[in-house]
Scaffold this motif. Structure first.
Motif, PDB file in Angstrom:
ATOM      1  N   PHE A 126     -24.014  24.585   0.344  1.00  0.00           N
ATOM      2  CA  PHE A 126     -25.577  24.248   1.020  1.00  0.00           C
ATOM      3  C   PHE A 126     -25.718  26.086   1.501  1.00  0.00           C
ATOM      4  N   HIS A 127     -25.868  27.143   1.432  1.00  0.00           N
ATOM      5  CA  HIS A 127     -25.406  28.129   1.501  1.00  0.00           C
ATOM      6  C   HIS A 127     -26.121  29.033   0.612  1.00  0.00           C
ATOM      7  N   ILE A 128     -26.129  28.386  -0.058  1.00  0.00           N
ATOM      8  CA  ILE A 128     -26.674  28.860  -1.618  1.00  0.00           C
ATOM      9  C   ILE A 128     -27.964  28.166  -1.262  1.00  0.00           C
ATOM     10  N   VAL A 325     -20.401  19.369   6.006  1.00  0.00           N
ATOM     11  CA  VAL A 325     -21.634  20.969   5.746  1.00  0.00           C
ATOM     12  C   VAL A 325     -21.879  20.971   6.733  1.00  0.00           C
ATOM     13  N   PHE A 326     -20.874  22.217   7.558  1.00  0.00           N
ATOM     14  CA  PHE A 326     -20.962  22.957   8.478  1.00  0.00           C
ATOM     15  C   PHE A 326     -21.863  23.871   8.574  1.00  0.00           C
ATOM     16  N   TYR A 327     -23.062  23.638   9.024  1.00  0.00           N
ATOM     17  CA  TYR A 327     -24.700  24.137   9.820  1.00  0.00           C
ATOM     18  C   TYR A 327     -24.093  25.227   9.865  1.00  0.00           C
ATOM     19  N   THR A 328     -23.567  25.465  11.323  1.00  0.00           N
ATOM     20  CA  THR A 328     -23.367  26.417  11.781  1.00  0.00           C
ATOM     21  C   THR A 328     -23.081  28.235  10.831  1.00  0.00           C
ATOM     22  N   LEU A 329     -21.509  27.683  10.285  1.00  0.00           N
ATOM     23  CA  LEU A 329     -21.616  28.356   9.180  1.00  0.00           C
ATOM     24  C   LEU A 329     -22.237  29.057   8.509  1.00  0.00           C
ATOM     25  N   ALA A 330     -22.968  27.762   7.143  1.00  0.00           N
ATOM     26  CA  ALA A 330     -23.678  28.176   6.612  1.00  0.00           C
ATOM     27  C   ALA A 330     -24.729  29.055   6.689  1.00  0.00           C
ATOM     28  N   MET A 331     -25.339  29.091   8.050  1.00  0.00           N
ATOM     29  CA  MET A 331     -26.681  29.344   8.664  1.00  0.00           C
ATOM     30  C   MET A 331     -26.377  31.426   8.700  1.00  0.00           C
ATOM     31  N   GLY A 332     -24.933  30.851  10.212  1.00  0.00           N
ATOM     32  CA  GLY A 332     -23.769  32.747  10.121  1.00  0.00           C
ATOM     33  C   GLY A 332     -24.171  33.242   7.981  1.00  0.00           C
ATOM     34  N   MET A 333     -23.520  32.157   7.748  1.00  0.00           N
ATOM     35  CA  MET A 333     -23.277  33.365   6.054  1.00  0.00           C
ATOM     36  C   MET A 333     -24.445  33.283   5.685  1.00  0.00           C
ATOM     37  N   LEU A 334     -26.353  32.995   5.629  1.00  0.00           N
ATOM     38  CA  LEU A 334     -26.555  33.065   5.319  1.00  0.00           C
ATOM     39  C   LEU A 334     -27.736  34.375   5.318  1.00  0.00           C
ATOM     40  N   LEU A 335     -27.265  34.599   6.990  1.00  0.00           N
ATOM     41  CA  LEU A 335     -27.546  35.691   7.393  1.00  0.00           C
ATOM     42  C   LEU A 335     -26.850  37.470   6.641  1.00  0.00           C
ATOM     43  N   GLY A 336     -25.643  36.962   6.926  1.00  0.00           N
ATOM     44  CA  GLY A 336     -24.721  37.944   6.782  1.00  0.00           C
ATOM     45  C   GLY A 336     -25.118  38.715   5.569  1.00  0.00           C
ATOM     46  N   SER A 337     -25.341  37.504   4.550  1.00  0.00           N
ATOM     47  CA  SER A 337     -24.761  37.196   2.829  1.00  0.00           C
ATOM     48  C   SER A 337     -26.819  38.256   2.773  1.00  0.00           C
ATOM     49  N   LEU A 338     -28.013  38.379   3.326  1.00  0.00           N
ATOM     50  CA  LEU A 338     -28.634  38.949   3.105  1.00  0.00           C
ATOM     51  C   LEU A 338     -28.726  40.388   3.322  1.00  0.00           C
TER      52      LEU A 338
END
Length: 429
Positions: A126-128, A325-338
């Motif tokens: 989901f993060h991808i 899907v753990f959406y909070t984790l996904a959005m956190g990973m998205l912020l970090g990866s950006l």
């Protein structure tokens, strides 16, 4: 042995192509006000919902939205959110600095801190997908995409993703420990292969001059673009209708291959992506170039095309709607990866190519060691081997310490290089 080494080189190129895609997605998001607003709107309900649920048991919610019967956590803490940003940051630094997809550390990292394997896989996919949606540049890449190859490939990849998702859910319903063991075993096999050849490649490059290693890294991408490998030549000689024509701009009259081989290849990529929670780029490249004889340019374009649809379809239809899907984790990973991808890509301007090869080998090996040391405890839980709980816990702890130690050391090193060379980097920019 040479065949495996060649396959590793092509897997590395596939991972590098995925890394370039990640960098472009991140750049598009960070340089566009509209995409930044979209990111904020995606984060807002998740953050507000998490705050509302924090400390509660979620008993009044439907099962799919966070009740006790759901597979996803019903609430989160600030620690979980910031930890997910750190995981995404590390993955982004690896992607940007090493030039190879950092997704192979996300699932092991999440599983190491207690997230179930199937939830880690669904969250990573989901993060991808979220990154692809916000930073999509498909319209600029269509020139390198053979539409007939891409659509035919997607038929197989979506079917493979469906089978992979069903298998993962079936194993989880059968026994959650069995599911974790299966996902861990797949990671051990894949990362073990990558780790062995990455270390071998680094040691071989170390014996050569730094300039030669860097020049070889930069020029290898198009080396096989014109010549069809033996396996690709054999498959293209098989006449099973319907035949697809591609690479007309490279070979007079183009090249032809049966759609059967495209569908089978797509099925393999989609299946592995659904099992491991990755985009599948590290497999698309070797299969296309080495197995099917497709040019590198067409392969890269098709890979970018398939990532968006394969990750989107798999994350939503096979995981999200079932609560995986753990959406909070996904959005956190998205912020970090950006952030991580941008910093990592800048660091490559002041770091020798040999060093980058070394860190790629270390990062892959760290992921392999983490899952390798976690596997005995899971095998013992399923009573496949005899191992005391204490011994299993110790092995698991050793794997976690080595993994997070290596990843943290890499992160600290990248930031050190970045801040000590920030004046030079500003000048180049």
């Amino acid at each position: 042995m040479k065949c495996c080494r060649d396959f590793y080189q092509l897997m590395l190129k596939g991972s590098q192509a995925h890394a370039r895609w990640e960098l472009e997605m991140s750049t598009n998001i960070l340089t566009s006000r509209k995409r930044q607003i979209l990111l904020f709107l995606m984060l807002l309900p998740i953050l507000l919902g998490g705050i509302a649920l924090a400390g509660g048991d979620g008993a009044g919610l439907p099962g799919m939205l966070g009740g006790k019967s759901a597979y996803m956590p019903s609430h989160y803490t600030n620690l979980i959110f910031f930890a997910s940003i750190f995981v995404g940051l590390c993955a982004g630094l690896i992607t940007g600095c090493i030039g190879a997809g950092g997704g192979f550390i996300i699932a092991p990292a999440l599983m190491s801190v207690g997230v179930k394997g199937i939830l880690a896989v669904g969250t990573d996919l989901f993060h991808i997908f979220a990154k692809a949606i916000m930073g999509s540049v498909l319209h600029r890449k269509l020139g390198n995409v053979s539409i007939s190859l891409a659509v035919t490939f997607l038929i197989g990849s979506l079917a493979g993703a469906t089978v992979g998702g069903i298998l993962n859910r079936f194993l989880y319903d059968l026994n959650p420990v069995l599911s974790d063991m299966f996902i861990t075993a797949v990671y051990v096999f894949m990362l073990g292969f990558l780790s062995f050849y990455a270390m071998t490649d680094f040691m071989r490059s170390r014996r050569a001059s730094v300039s030669k290693a860097t020049r070889g890294r930069g020029s290898s991408e198009n080396r096989e673009a014109e010549e069809i490998p033996p396996l690709g030549r054999r498959l293209q000689s098989v006449n099973i209708p319907p035949m697809l024509t591609f690479d007309e701009g490279i070979t007079p009259g183009g090249r032809k291959i049966s759609c059967i081989f495209l569908i089978v290849s797509g099925f393999i990529v989609g299946f592995v992506a659904a099992i491991m929670g990755v985009g599948g780029g590290f497999l698309t490249f070797p299969i296309f170039v080495y197995g099917l004889g497709v040019s590198s340019a067409t392969t890269v374009g098709t890979d970018i095309f398939q990532i968006v649809f394969t990750a989107g379809y798999t994350s939503i239809s096979q995981y999200a709607i079932y609560g995986f899907v753990f959406y909070t984790l996904a959005m956190g990973m998205l912020l970090g990866s950006l952030i991580g991808v941008q910093i990592g890509s800048l660091v490559t301007k002041v770091v020798p190519g040999l060093t980058i090869r070394g860190f790629f080998a270390v990062a892959v090996t760290a992921g392999f060691i983490n899952r390798f040391f976690a596997l005995p405890q899971k095998l013992a839980s399923m009573e496949y081997i005899t191992l005391s709980k204490q011994a299993g816990a110790i092995l698991n702890m050793i794997g976690n310490v080595l993994f997070f130690g290596a990843i943290t050391a890499f992160t600290v090193w990248v930031f050190y290089v970045f801040f000590t060379n920030i004046k030079e980097l500003k000048g180049e920019h």
